[in-house]
Design an enzyme around this catalytic site. Structure first.
Site, PDB file in Angstrom:
ATOM      1  N   ARG A   9      52.460  66.914  12.812  1.00 16.74           N
ATOM      2  CA  ARG A   9      53.475  67.901  13.211  1.00 16.74           C
ATOM      3  C   ARG A   9      52.767  69.134  13.782  1.00 16.74           C
ATOM      4  O   ARG A   9      51.549  69.235  13.782  1.00 16.74           O
ATOM      5  CB  ARG A   9      54.348  68.295  12.006  1.00 16.74           C
ATOM      6  CG  ARG A   9      53.556  68.944  10.872  1.00 16.74           C
ATOM      7  CD  ARG A   9      54.457  69.369   9.717  1.00 16.74           C
ATOM      8  NE  ARG A   9      54.984  68.203   9.011  1.00 16.74           N
ATOM      9  CZ  ARG A   9      54.410  67.673   7.934  1.00 16.74           C
ATOM     10  NH1 ARG A   9      53.299  68.205   7.448  1.00 16.74           N
ATOM     11  NH2 ARG A   9      54.931  66.633   7.336  1.00 16.74           N
ATOM     12  N   GLY A  10      53.544  70.078  14.270  1.00 20.71           N
ATOM     13  CA  GLY A  10      53.025  71.385  14.647  1.00 20.71           C
ATOM     14  C   GLY A  10      52.006  71.372  15.767  1.00 20.71           C
ATOM     15  O   GLY A  10      52.126  70.635  16.746  1.00 20.71           O
ATOM     16  N   GLY A  21      45.361  66.155  10.620  1.00 21.33           N
ATOM     17  CA  GLY A  21      46.584  66.896  10.343  1.00 21.33           C
ATOM     18  C   GLY A  21      47.530  66.961  11.516  1.00 21.33           C
ATOM     19  O   GLY A  21      48.227  67.956  11.686  1.00 21.33           O
ATOM     20  N   TYR A  78      41.789  82.664   1.165  1.00 18.60           N
ATOM     21  CA  TYR A  78      42.148  82.035   2.436  1.00 18.60           C
ATOM     22  C   TYR A  78      41.193  82.452   3.541  1.00 18.60           C
ATOM     23  O   TYR A  78      40.772  81.624   4.363  1.00 18.60           O
ATOM     24  CB  TYR A  78      43.578  82.401   2.805  1.00 18.60           C
ATOM     25  CG  TYR A  78      44.061  81.766   4.093  1.00 18.60           C
ATOM     26  CD1 TYR A  78      44.183  80.377   4.200  1.00 18.60           C
ATOM     27  CD2 TYR A  78      44.399  82.534   5.195  1.00 18.60           C
ATOM     28  CE1 TYR A  78      44.618  79.786   5.372  1.00 18.60           C
ATOM     29  CE2 TYR A  78      44.848  81.950   6.379  1.00 18.60           C
ATOM     30  CZ  TYR A  78      44.955  80.580   6.462  1.00 18.60           C
ATOM     31  OH  TYR A  78      45.387  80.000   7.627  1.00 18.60           O
TER      32      TYR A  78
END
Length: 280
Positions: A15-16, A12, A163
């Site tokens: 980005r970020g 992942g 979550y």
């Protein structure tokens, strides 16, 4: 200890926080595998695996962009093997891929519940397991998972149970594997931000522009991750740490340079107890 020549497998990371960790390692001359789903530009979110690869190489590293859905166990095995073959092994695994959904129990669709468990907990387990054979052969191997301390607060479970299960599941994988692989010297640690971080997830899933202004930039997580990678894998494993705490241990006292908007107060992140201490 430089990361020059070290190979990082980051999920992942288009980005970020993932990309920021990649760029920090690249400044040392590291090899970075960006394994993420985003091959084509998203209408709202910045970055693809290819733009991330360009940023890594511009920073001084070598990049390998890989299209990867961490729900696909066979693809994980193939691409970890491909990455290790390309660079002669894997030294560091970063479990950054994660999906967020803060719905309460009766509000979340079963498909969304399954999605966040598969990406967060199951993906972390599968990627970590696939990297272990190569990490065993590495000098000072680290697995770093971006997940919270295992603080069993009922209100955090009640507010967004699906979550919380998924993120704590990532932490439990870290907790278990740290002990399972302690004798062979592969370190497993978890890193979490004390404040919210200015990423697309914060902007589009948590609080929009206002929350972004109350956040720190991803570089604080990258610098904390880099500090962990410098530590002895045999001596530093099984830890659940906040970015700010790691950097304080490294001697940092002024965090103002990480603020997204210096004029705004900072927002304490989810799964972090407000200890009453000011955030700089």
């Amino acid at each position: 200890m430089s990361l020059a020549g070290k190979t990082l497998f980051i999920t992942g990371g288009s980005r970020g926080i993932g990309l920021s960790i990649a760029e920090r390692a690249a400044r040392d001359g590291a090899n970075v595998i960006i394994a993420a789903k985003t091959a084509d530009p998203h209408p709202k979110l910045p970055g693809t695996i290819y733009s991330a690869a360009e940023a890594i190489e511009s920073a001084g590293g070598k990049a390998m962009p890989l299209i990867l859905d961490v729900r696909d166990a066979d693809a994980i095995e193939r691409q970890v093997n491909e990455a290790a073959s390309r660079f002669g092994g894997i030294d560091i695994c970063v479990n950054n891929a994660s999906a967020i959904n803060l719905s309460r129990s009766e509000d979340i669709a079963v498909s969304r519940f399954d999605l966040i468990q598969q990406i967060n907990m199951r993906g972390t387990f599968l990627v970590s397991r696939a990297c272990v054979p190569f990490l065993r052969e590495a000098k000072n191997p680290h697995v770093l998972t971006l997940s919270p301390p295992l603080t069993m607060r009922a209100d955090w479970f009640a507010d967004h149970l699906p979550y919380t299960l998924s993120k704590y599941g990532m932490s439990m994988v870290t907790f278990g594997m740290a002990e399972e692989y302690r004798e062979v010297g592969v370190a497993f640690n978890a890193l979490w931000p004390r404040t919210t971080i200015a990423t697309a997830a914060v902007e589009f899933s948590l609080g929009g522009d206002e929350m972004m202004r109350r956040s720190r930039r991803p570089e604080i997580m990258a610098d904390a991750a880099y500090a962990i990678f410098q530590r002895s894998a045999r001596d530093y494993s099984g830890n659940f740490v906040l970015d700010e705490d790691i950097l304080r241990e490294e001697g940092m006292t002024d965090f103002s340079g990480y603020r997204f908007d210096p004029a705004e107060p900072l927002e304490i992140d989810i799964f972090v107890a407000d200890d009453g201490q000011p955030v700089a």
